[in-house]
Design a protein around this motif. Structure first.
Motif, PDB file in Angstrom:
ATOM      1  N   LYS B  13       8.841 -19.522  30.157  1.00 51.66           N
ATOM      2  CA  LYS B  13       9.278 -18.250  30.732  1.00 51.66           C
ATOM      3  C   LYS B  13       8.824 -17.153  29.773  1.00 51.66           C
ATOM      4  CE  LYS B  13      13.441 -15.730  32.170  1.00 51.66           C
ATOM      5  NZ  LYS B  13      13.032 -15.282  33.504  1.00 51.66           N
ATOM      6  N   PHE B  14       8.474 -15.994  30.309  1.00 52.46           N
ATOM      7  CA  PHE B  14       8.198 -14.842  29.448  1.00 52.46           C
ATOM      8  C   PHE B  14       9.508 -14.080  29.269  1.00 52.46           C
ATOM      9  CE2 PHE B  14       3.349 -13.887  29.693  1.00 52.46           C
ATOM     10  CZ  PHE B  14       3.062 -15.221  29.477  1.00 52.46           C
ATOM     11  N   ALA B  15       9.772 -13.610  28.052  1.00 61.98           N
ATOM     12  CA  ALA B  15      11.036 -12.921  27.787  1.00 61.98           C
ATOM     13  C   ALA B  15      10.909 -12.092  26.522  1.00 61.98           C
ATOM     14  CB  ALA B  15      12.161 -13.939  27.620  1.00 61.98           C
ATOM     15  N   ARG B  16      11.874 -11.208  26.310  1.00 58.17           N
ATOM     16  CA  ARG B  16      11.927 -10.450  25.052  1.00 58.17           C
ATOM     17  C   ARG B  16      13.378 -10.371  24.610  1.00 58.17           C
ATOM     18  NH1 ARG B  16      10.789  -4.019  24.054  1.00 58.17           N
ATOM     19  NH2 ARG B  16      10.516  -4.101  21.818  1.00 58.17           N
ATOM     20  N   PRO B  17      13.788 -11.208  23.633  1.00 57.96           N
ATOM     21  CA  PRO B  17      12.986 -12.218  22.946  1.00 57.96           C
ATOM     22  C   PRO B  17      13.094 -13.560  23.659  1.00 57.96           C
ATOM     23  CG  PRO B  17      15.124 -12.058  21.888  1.00 57.96           C
ATOM     24  CD  PRO B  17      15.145 -11.091  23.047  1.00 57.96           C
ATOM     25  N   LEU B  18      12.127 -14.424  23.363  1.00 56.28           N
ATOM     26  CA  LEU B  18      12.206 -15.824  23.764  1.00 56.28           C
ATOM     27  C   LEU B  18      12.643 -16.567  22.505  1.00 56.28           C
ATOM     28  CD1 LEU B  18      11.363 -17.458  26.345  1.00 56.28           C
ATOM     29  CD2 LEU B  18       9.179 -17.860  25.221  1.00 56.28           C
ATOM     30  N   PRO B  19      13.654 -17.437  22.614  1.00 57.39           N
ATOM     31  CA  PRO B  19      14.102 -18.124  21.404  1.00 57.39           C
ATOM     32  C   PRO B  19      12.982 -18.972  20.803  1.00 57.39           C
ATOM     33  CG  PRO B  19      15.558 -18.588  23.277  1.00 57.39           C
ATOM     34  CD  PRO B  19      14.362 -17.876  23.817  1.00 57.39           C
ATOM     35  N   GLY B  20      13.030 -19.168  19.495  1.00 60.38           N
ATOM     36  CA  GLY B  20      12.060 -20.049  18.840  1.00 60.38           C
ATOM     37  C   GLY B  20      10.896 -19.308  18.228  1.00 60.38           C
ATOM     38  N   SER B  21      10.103 -20.054  17.468  1.00 58.46           N
ATOM     39  CA  SER B  21       8.963 -19.488  16.748  1.00 58.46           C
ATOM     40  C   SER B  21       7.729 -19.457  17.643  1.00 58.46           C
ATOM     41  CB  SER B  21       8.664 -20.359  15.527  1.00 58.46           C
ATOM     42  OG  SER B  21       8.216 -21.628  15.971  1.00 58.46           O
ATOM     43  N   LEU B  22       6.660 -18.852  17.138  1.00 59.91           N
ATOM     44  CA  LEU B  22       5.378 -18.860  17.837  1.00 59.91           C
ATOM     45  C   LEU B  22       4.965 -20.290  18.175  1.00 59.91           C
ATOM     46  CD1 LEU B  22       2.719 -17.231  18.636  1.00 59.91           C
ATOM     47  CD2 LEU B  22       1.869 -17.946  16.405  1.00 59.91           C
ATOM     48  N   MET B  23       5.141 -21.202  17.209  1.00 58.34           N
ATOM     49  CA  MET B  23       4.744 -22.601  17.435  1.00 58.34           C
ATOM     50  C   MET B  23       5.631 -23.279  18.471  1.00 58.34           C
ATOM     51  SD  MET B  23       2.046 -23.744  16.406  1.00 58.34           S
ATOM     52  CE  MET B  23       1.256 -22.172  16.190  1.00 58.34           C
ATOM     53  N   ASP B  24       6.932 -22.941  18.471  1.00 63.61           N
ATOM     54  CA  ASP B  24       7.823 -23.506  19.501  1.00 63.61           C
ATOM     55  C   ASP B  24       7.324 -23.113  20.889  1.00 63.61           C
ATOM     56  OD1 ASP B  24       9.496 -24.580  17.573  1.00 63.61           O
ATOM     57  OD2 ASP B  24      10.816 -22.828  17.520  1.00 63.61           O
ATOM     58  N   ILE B  25       6.944 -21.840  21.012  1.00 64.08           N
ATOM     59  CA  ILE B  25       6.486 -21.322  22.314  1.00 64.08           C
ATOM     60  C   ILE B  25       5.162 -21.979  22.706  1.00 64.08           C
ATOM     61  CG2 ILE B  25       5.643 -19.231  23.467  1.00 64.08           C
ATOM     62  CD1 ILE B  25       7.645 -17.656  21.629  1.00 64.08           C
ATOM     63  N   ALA B  26       4.229 -22.043  21.747  1.00 58.98           N
ATOM     64  CA  ALA B  26       2.904 -22.619  22.028  1.00 58.98           C
ATOM     65  C   ALA B  26       3.027 -24.104  22.374  1.00 58.98           C
ATOM     66  CB  ALA B  26       1.984 -22.428  20.827  1.00 58.98           C
ATOM     67  N   SER B  27       3.897 -24.823  21.660  1.00 58.45           N
ATOM     68  CA  SER B  27       3.975 -26.263  21.922  1.00 58.45           C
ATOM     69  C   SER B  27       4.717 -26.549  23.225  1.00 58.45           C
ATOM     70  CB  SER B  27       4.583 -27.018  20.734  1.00 58.45           C
ATOM     71  OG  SER B  27       5.915 -26.676  20.565  1.00 58.45           O
ATOM     72  N   GLU B  28       5.720 -25.730  23.562  1.00 56.05           N
ATOM     73  CA  GLU B  28       6.408 -25.943  24.854  1.00 56.05           C
ATOM     74  C   GLU B  28       5.422 -25.802  26.009  1.00 56.05           C
ATOM     75  OE1 GLU B  28       9.876 -23.423  25.698  1.00 56.05           O
ATOM     76  OE2 GLU B  28       9.511 -23.723  27.848  1.00 56.05           O
ATOM     77  N   ALA B  29       4.621 -24.741  25.966  1.00 57.13           N
ATOM     78  CA  ALA B  29       3.636 -24.525  27.039  1.00 57.13           C
ATOM     79  C   ALA B  29       2.628 -25.675  27.068  1.00 57.13           C
ATOM     80  CB  ALA B  29       2.916 -23.196  26.829  1.00 57.13           C
ATOM     81  N   SER B  30       2.155 -26.089  25.890  1.00 55.81           N
ATOM     82  CA  SER B  30       1.140 -27.154  25.809  1.00 55.81           C
ATOM     83  C   SER B  30       1.680 -28.467  26.368  1.00 55.81           C
ATOM     84  CB  SER B  30       0.722 -27.383  24.351  1.00 55.81           C
ATOM     85  OG  SER B  30       0.260 -26.190  23.776  1.00 55.81           O
ATOM     86  N   LEU B  31       2.894 -28.818  25.976  1.00 53.81           N
ATOM     87  CA  LEU B  31       3.458 -30.104  26.414  1.00 53.81           C
ATOM     88  C   LEU B  31       3.698 -30.120  27.918  1.00 53.81           C
ATOM     89  CD1 LEU B  31       5.852 -30.802  23.406  1.00 53.81           C
ATOM     90  CD2 LEU B  31       3.726 -32.018  23.976  1.00 53.81           C
ATOM     91  N   LYS B  32       4.062 -28.966  28.476  1.00 50.41           N
ATOM     92  CA  LYS B  32       4.233 -28.892  29.929  1.00 50.41           C
ATOM     93  C   LYS B  32       2.892 -29.140  30.635  1.00 50.41           C
ATOM     94  CE  LYS B  32       8.243 -25.897  30.573  1.00 50.41           C
ATOM     95  NZ  LYS B  32       8.688 -24.496  30.759  1.00 50.41           N
ATOM     96  N   ALA B  33       1.822 -28.550  30.090  1.00 49.25           N
ATOM     97  CA  ALA B  33       0.493 -28.735  30.705  1.00 49.25           C
ATOM     98  C   ALA B  33       0.031 -30.179  30.560  1.00 49.25           C
ATOM     99  CB  ALA B  33      -0.515 -27.784  30.059  1.00 49.25           C
ATOM    100  N   ILE B  34       0.288 -30.775  29.395  1.00 44.12           N
ATOM    101  CA  ILE B  34      -0.117 -32.170  29.158  1.00 44.12           C
ATOM    102  C   ILE B  34       0.645 -33.099  30.109  1.00 44.12           C
ATOM    103  CG2 ILE B  34       0.001 -34.058  27.467  1.00 44.12           C
ATOM    104  CD1 ILE B  34      -0.555 -31.888  25.282  1.00 44.12           C
TER     105      ILE B  34
END
Lengths: 128, 390
Positions: B13-34
């Motif tokens: 989800k896009f948000a301001r703020p989104l909980p977590g670090s840059l890496m948390d956000i990047a890995s959540e998106a990546s794992l969903k795509a995988i």
């Protein structure tokens, strides 16, 4: 050179005559690399403008920050701050002239450059 | 060139703020795509990471290496792609070349940005650094100020009305309200509400501007041969066309400051490569960081005649049930604009649309899709055309 004597300079390509502003390593039109410095002019015309109510960090004046694009008689366009107090009656063809002044701070250092004020000055500039 | 296929997609989800670090956000998106690609325990030939300013916003550089480590994809080669707010589409483009050339078979492309770490004024300044340094940035120019100056110029020339401009925001908020990933999914607006919202840079108001966002989005991309070998069950989405072009860095030095020539050129390239014309497109995601841009882009992409983009929006031609639905996701305006993630989020939305997985905001029978991701203020445009191939 005193601040009043500073001139806005464009860079006329010796090969194709395009006046580049700002300067590039090579002319945008013909890749020429030799330029002659020419004064852009003492008067210009307003092309478009805005008043920015959320200026970037480093701008030290009170909002709004006025910005505009102007056109010189030789066809060159430039963007800069507008030192105009009461812009309500400002028309898109208003005659302006470049003046030298402080623009903002970046990394704690003051940055200077040209901004534009009304050529027929009926108001005092707030940005000087 | 080999055919290149999108096999999986996912986003936060896009948000301001989104909980977590840059890496948390990047890995959540990546794992969903995988997961979506059914590529759970597979190794990837390469990982492309898009972020415009992770060093400045999140104090993290070499973030692509960190992502490969986070996802246990070592020793996959990786690097970060930065092309301003068009970093996401540029990363897709680079991944395409990696596969089309035969160098790679299976790659992961992820974009992420964490912008909520700084104040609004600092975010405005950081984003403004993409403008011409001496001729624009030093003068205090901001992206909203450019949108404002373009709007004033365009209104004078083409007679765009405030209602037409507001209609784009109303439509995008309506679409975003149907998108659970949209930052402003809880907010709809009216024409009057847009016209009464606070002034940002006249004549641009708050409801003409996208929000500042945290978010991530990701694609798994592979060769068509690989997709067949893996036996993908979902409809295959082909990257059918790509285009990219630049223009003068300074707005005022372009042939015509009211025309986005880089959008025209990038669109023409992408349509030619795909063997399509603008009229063949069923759904589009365009870069509406400001609502004036959706209008001008929809014209310069070739969807509407010059000067008629505002009228098209007002008449509902770009609504979900219109002749060309634009920004079914809610666009940057409602879904949000997490810089480096935006180009990937556009592609994720279009993959869902082409697969028929877009829920309430599904565009009927969408087969060909167009995405425009914008770097700078119109000086670097990246277009991607996707096609469902079954």
């Amino acid at each position: 050179m005193s601040e009043e004597e500073k001139k806005m300079i464009g860079f006329k390509c010796k090969k194709c005559s395009r006046i580049n502003y700002p300067k590039r390593a090579r002319c945008l039109s013909c890749k020429g690399m030799e330029f002659e410095e020419v004064e852009l002019g003492k008067e210009c015309e307003l092309v478009t403008y805005t008043q920015v109510y959320n200026p970037p960090a480093g701008y030290k004046g009170d909002p709004p920050l006025m910005l505009g694009i102007v056109k010189f008689p030789n066809g060159v366009l430039a963007m800069g701050q507008l030192a105009i107090d009461h812009p309500k009656d400002l028309k898109l063809s208003a005659k302006l002239r470049p003046i030298w002044g402080m623009l903002r701070e970046i990394g704690g250092k003051e940055v200077f450059g040209f901004k534009f004020e009304l050529a027929k000055k009926e108001q005092t500039s707030k940005l000087k | 060139m080999r055919e290149v296929t999108i096999m999986g997609c996912g986003m936060t989800k896009f948000a301001r703020p989104l909980p977590g670090s840059l890496m948390d956000i990047a890995s959540e998106a990546s794992l969903k795509a995988i997961e979506d690609a059914g590529a759970g325990d597979r190794d990837f030939d390469a990982v492309y990471f898009a972020s415009m300013a992770c060093g400045e916003f999140a104090h993290q550089t070499a973030a692509a290496t960190a992502l490969v480590d986070e996802l246990a994809l070592i020793p996959a080669p990786t690097h970060r792609i930065e092309n301003g707010p068009a970093s996401g589409a540029s990363a897709i483009r680079d991944a395409f070349f990696g596969i089309a050339s035969g160098m790679y078979d299976l790659v992961l492309v992820t974009g992420a940005e964490k912008m909520s770490t700084v104040s609004g004024a600092v975010a405005t300044d950081l984003i403004s650094t993409m403008l011409h340094h001496e001729a624009e940035y030093l003068h205090g120019a901001t992206l909203p100020s450019f949108a404002a100056m373009l709007t004033r110029l365009y209104m004078k020339r083409y007679g765009l009305t405030e209602n037409q401009l507001a209609a784009v925001a109303v439509k995008n908020h309506e679409n975003g309200s149907k998108n659970p990933y949209a930052q402003l999914s809880h907010k709809k607006c009216t024409i009057e509400g847009v016209k009464d919202s606070i002034m940002i840079a006249d004549p641009i108001r708050m409801y003409h501007c996208c929000p500042v966002s945290d978010g991530g989005a990701s694609l798994v991309i592979c060769s068509a041969e690989k997709a067949r070998e893996l036996g993908i069950k979902k409809p295959l989405i082909k990257i059918a066309g790509l285009g990219q072009a630049t223009d003068a860095h300074t707005l005022q030095e372009r042939e015509d400051p009211a025309v986005l020539k880089s959008v025209q050129l990038a669109s023409q390239q992408a349509f030619k490569m795909a063997g399509l014309e603008p009229k063949d497109i069923d759904v589009a995601e365009v870069h509406d960081a400001f609502e004036i841009l959706e209008i001008v882009e929809s014209e310069d992409a070739g969807f509407f005649p010059k000067g008629e983009g505002g009228k098209a929006a007002e008449e509902g031609k770009t609504a979900l049930d219109g002749e060309l639905p634009i920004n079914p996701s809610g666009g940057l305006k409602s879904r949000g604009h997490a810089l480096g993630a935006t180009g990937l989020a556009q592609a994720v939305e279009l993959v869902w649309q082409l697969r028929g997985e877009a829920g309430e905001r599904q565009v009927k029978d969408a087969k060909n899709a167009y995405a425009l991701n914008f770097g700078g203020f119109g000086d670097n445009s990246v277009v991607t055309v996707l096609r469902r191939t079954d």
